[in-house]
Design a protein around this motif. Structure first.
Motif, PDB file in Angstrom:
ATOM      1  N   ALA A 171       0.843  14.505 -14.562  1.00 25.98           N
ATOM      2  CA  ALA A 171       1.012  13.471 -13.542  1.00 25.98           C
ATOM      3  C   ALA A 171      -0.048  13.562 -12.455  1.00 25.98           C
ATOM      4  N   LEU A 172      -0.414  12.408 -11.954  1.00 22.93           N
ATOM      5  CA  LEU A 172      -1.338  12.280 -10.830  1.00 22.93           C
ATOM      6  C   LEU A 172      -0.599  11.540  -9.725  1.00 22.93           C
ATOM      7  N   TYR A 173      -0.680  12.073  -8.519  1.00 26.67           N
ATOM      8  CA  TYR A 173       0.046  11.525  -7.379  1.00 26.67           C
ATOM      9  C   TYR A 173      -0.854  10.628  -6.542  1.00 26.67           C
ATOM     10  N   LEU A 174      -0.478   9.376  -6.395  1.00 29.67           N
ATOM     11  CA  LEU A 174      -1.181   8.445  -5.522  1.00 29.67           C
ATOM     12  C   LEU A 174      -0.560   8.625  -4.136  1.00 29.67           C
ATOM     13  N   SER A 175      -1.205   9.433  -3.311  1.00 34.80           N
ATOM     14  CA  SER A 175      -0.586   9.813  -2.038  1.00 34.80           C
ATOM     15  C   SER A 175      -0.769   8.789  -0.932  1.00 34.80           C
ATOM     16  N   ASP A 176      -1.848   8.017  -0.984  1.00 35.75           N
ATOM     17  CA  ASP A 176      -2.087   7.038   0.076  1.00 35.75           C
ATOM     18  C   ASP A 176      -2.781   5.809  -0.482  1.00 35.75           C
ATOM     19  N   LEU A 177      -2.353   4.670   0.004  1.00 36.29           N
ATOM     20  CA  LEU A 177      -3.003   3.400  -0.276  1.00 36.29           C
ATOM     21  C   LEU A 177      -2.985   2.629   1.027  1.00 36.29           C
ATOM     22  N   ALA A 178      -4.153   2.237   1.507  1.00 37.08           N
ATOM     23  CA  ALA A 178      -4.232   1.527   2.780  1.00 37.08           C
ATOM     24  C   ALA A 178      -5.363   0.516   2.733  1.00 37.08           C
ATOM     25  N   VAL A 179      -5.095  -0.643   3.321  1.00 37.26           N
ATOM     26  CA  VAL A 179      -6.092  -1.702   3.426  1.00 37.26           C
ATOM     27  C   VAL A 179      -6.038  -2.242   4.846  1.00 37.26           C
ATOM     28  N   LEU A 180      -7.196  -2.402   5.454  1.00 36.94           N
ATOM     29  CA  LEU A 180      -7.256  -2.961   6.798  1.00 36.94           C
ATOM     30  C   LEU A 180      -6.584  -4.333   6.825  1.00 36.94           C
ATOM     31  N   HIS A 181      -5.883  -4.628   7.916  1.00 37.39           N
ATOM     32  CA  HIS A 181      -5.108  -5.865   8.017  1.00 37.39           C
ATOM     33  C   HIS A 181      -5.954  -7.111   7.745  1.00 37.39           C
ATOM     34  N   ALA A 182      -7.155  -7.152   8.247  1.00 37.16           N
ATOM     35  CA  ALA A 182      -8.016  -8.333   8.081  1.00 37.16           C
ATOM     36  C   ALA A 182      -8.401  -8.575   6.620  1.00 37.16           C
ATOM     37  N   TYR A 183      -8.203  -7.570   5.751  1.00 35.03           N
ATOM     38  CA  TYR A 183      -8.612  -7.682   4.351  1.00 35.03           C
ATOM     39  C   TYR A 183      -7.420  -7.728   3.404  1.00 35.03           C
ATOM     40  N   ARG A 184      -6.234  -7.860   3.933  1.00 34.62           N
ATOM     41  CA  ARG A 184      -5.055  -7.947   3.071  1.00 34.62           C
ATOM     42  C   ARG A 184      -4.973  -9.321   2.426  1.00 34.62           C
ATOM     43  N   ASN A 185      -4.198  -9.396   1.368  1.00 32.52           N
ATOM     44  CA  ASN A 185      -4.024 -10.631   0.596  1.00 32.52           C
ATOM     45  C   ASN A 185      -5.328 -11.111  -0.022  1.00 32.52           C
ATOM     46  N   LYS A 186      -6.231 -10.174  -0.325  1.00 32.61           N
ATOM     47  CA  LYS A 186      -7.494 -10.493  -0.998  1.00 32.61           C
ATOM     48  C   LYS A 186      -7.643  -9.650  -2.266  1.00 32.61           C
ATOM     49  N   ASP A 187      -6.532  -9.134  -2.766  1.00 29.64           N
ATOM     50  CA  ASP A 187      -6.472  -8.331  -3.994  1.00 29.64           C
ATOM     51  C   ASP A 187      -7.176  -6.979  -3.879  1.00 29.64           C
ATOM     52  N   ILE A 188      -7.461  -6.523  -2.682  1.00 27.88           N
ATOM     53  CA  ILE A 188      -8.118  -5.223  -2.530  1.00 27.88           C
ATOM     54  C   ILE A 188      -7.165  -4.101  -2.916  1.00 27.88           C
ATOM     55  N   ALA A 189      -5.915  -4.157  -2.449  1.00 22.70           N
ATOM     56  CA  ALA A 189      -4.935  -3.140  -2.835  1.00 22.70           C
ATOM     57  C   ALA A 189      -4.723  -3.150  -4.349  1.00 22.70           C
ATOM     58  N   LEU A 190      -4.638  -4.328  -4.909  1.00 21.23           N
ATOM     59  CA  LEU A 190      -4.467  -4.457  -6.360  1.00 21.23           C
ATOM     60  C   LEU A 190      -5.645  -3.835  -7.108  1.00 21.23           C
ATOM     61  N   ASN A 191      -6.852  -4.092  -6.645  1.00 21.91           N
ATOM     62  CA  ASN A 191      -8.029  -3.489  -7.269  1.00 21.91           C
ATOM     63  C   ASN A 191      -8.027  -1.975  -7.127  1.00 21.91           C
ATOM     64  N   LEU A 192      -7.612  -1.461  -5.981  1.00 21.35           N
ATOM     65  CA  LEU A 192      -7.559  -0.011  -5.784  1.00 21.35           C
ATOM     66  C   LEU A 192      -6.525   0.639  -6.698  1.00 21.35           C
ATOM     67  N   VAL A 193      -5.361   0.012  -6.832  1.00 23.65           N
ATOM     68  CA  VAL A 193      -4.329   0.569  -7.709  1.00 23.65           C
ATOM     69  C   VAL A 193      -4.786   0.516  -9.170  1.00 23.65           C
ATOM     70  N   ASN A 194      -5.368  -0.583  -9.592  1.00 23.36           N
ATOM     71  CA  ASN A 194      -5.886  -0.662 -10.971  1.00 23.36           C
ATOM     72  C   ASN A 194      -6.992   0.364 -11.200  1.00 23.36           C
ATOM     73  N   PHE A 195      -7.813   0.602 -10.191  1.00 22.85           N
ATOM     74  CA  PHE A 195      -8.853   1.623 -10.275  1.00 22.85           C
ATOM     75  C   PHE A 195      -8.217   3.007 -10.447  1.00 22.85           C
ATOM     76  N   ALA A 196      -7.144   3.279  -9.694  1.00 24.82           N
ATOM     77  CA  ALA A 196      -6.441   4.565  -9.803  1.00 24.82           C
ATOM     78  C   ALA A 196      -5.879   4.754 -11.213  1.00 24.82           C
ATOM     79  N   ILE A 197      -5.377   3.682 -11.799  1.00 26.88           N
ATOM     80  CA  ILE A 197      -4.858   3.751 -13.172  1.00 26.88           C
ATOM     81  C   ILE A 197      -5.983   4.083 -14.150  1.00 26.88           C
ATOM     82  N   GLU A 198      -7.112   3.433 -14.004  1.00 26.65           N
ATOM     83  CA  GLU A 198      -8.264   3.727 -14.876  1.00 26.65           C
ATOM     84  C   GLU A 198      -8.715   5.181 -14.705  1.00 26.65           C
ATOM     85  N   TYR A 199      -8.768   5.636 -13.466  1.00 29.36           N
ATOM     86  CA  TYR A 199      -9.173   7.011 -13.160  1.00 29.36           C
ATOM     87  C   TYR A 199      -8.224   7.995 -13.852  1.00 29.36           C
TER      88      TYR A 199
END
Length: 174
Positions: free
Chosen positions: A84-112
């Motif tokens: 198992a790999l623990y995703l301990s933190d996910l954060a996106v600046l407020h001005a950049y939310r709702n632009k799929d940045i969190a989604l891209n980061l989570v998908n990147f973590a899955i690939e990693y």
């Protein structure tokens, strides 16, 4: 590891502490309302990079989001068949939310995780986590691990709350 999505957006390992700090300070705002001194944020960054890795989402060379993955000192133990790999933190600046940045980061973590032979990626969220946060995890296929929550002491909260509840979520890496 590096992911280039377009000319203005990429995900890469965070090498500058300032990039981490600028994004991590969002935990001082709702719904988290945590008190973090600059020294505590620096100590948290050191702890994360000693136990794992931090990746940043960069828009026009500015770090606007982070995902921290920990290989060591995880909050849960799994049987010997689970890596198992623990995703301990996910954060996106407020001005950049709702632009799929969190989604891209989570998908990147899955690939990693997949590239390194992990078969489970997991995280925990606050009981009062925004529906937006939870929707990102549900959208990529995370499911809640337990019907119960982990009760934790909340030493940094600005709200008069001594304990909080965190839910664990899991994703089976294929």
């Amino acid at each position: 590891m590096y992911k280039h999505l377009n000319d203005d957006f990429c995900i890469l390992e965070v090498k500058q502490y300032d990039d981490f700090e600028n994004v991590y300070k969002i935990f001082q705002n709702p719904p988290y309302n945590e008190r973090w001194t600059d020294e505590e944020i620096f100590a948290e960054y050191k702890k994360i990079v000693q136990n794992g890795i931090v990746f940043g989402a960069y828009v026009e060379k500015k770090c606007v989001g982070i995902v921290a993955l920990r290989e060591k000192n995880q909050p849960l133990k799994f049987d010997g068949n689970v890596k198992a790999l623990y995703l301990s933190d996910l954060a996106v600046l407020h001005a950049y939310r709702n632009k799929d940045i969190a989604l891209n980061l989570v998908n990147f973590a899955i690939e990693y995780a997949k590239e390194r032979g992990y078969n489970k990626l997991y995280l925990r969220t606050l009981e009062n986590a925004s529906s937006y946060e939870a929707s990102v995890f549900v959208k990529v296929g995370f499911t809640k691990m337990y019907d119960i929550c982990e009760v934790v002491k909340v030493p940094r909260t600005r709200v008069m709350k001594i304990e909080d509840c965190r839910f664990f979520w899991e994703y089976d890496v294929k």
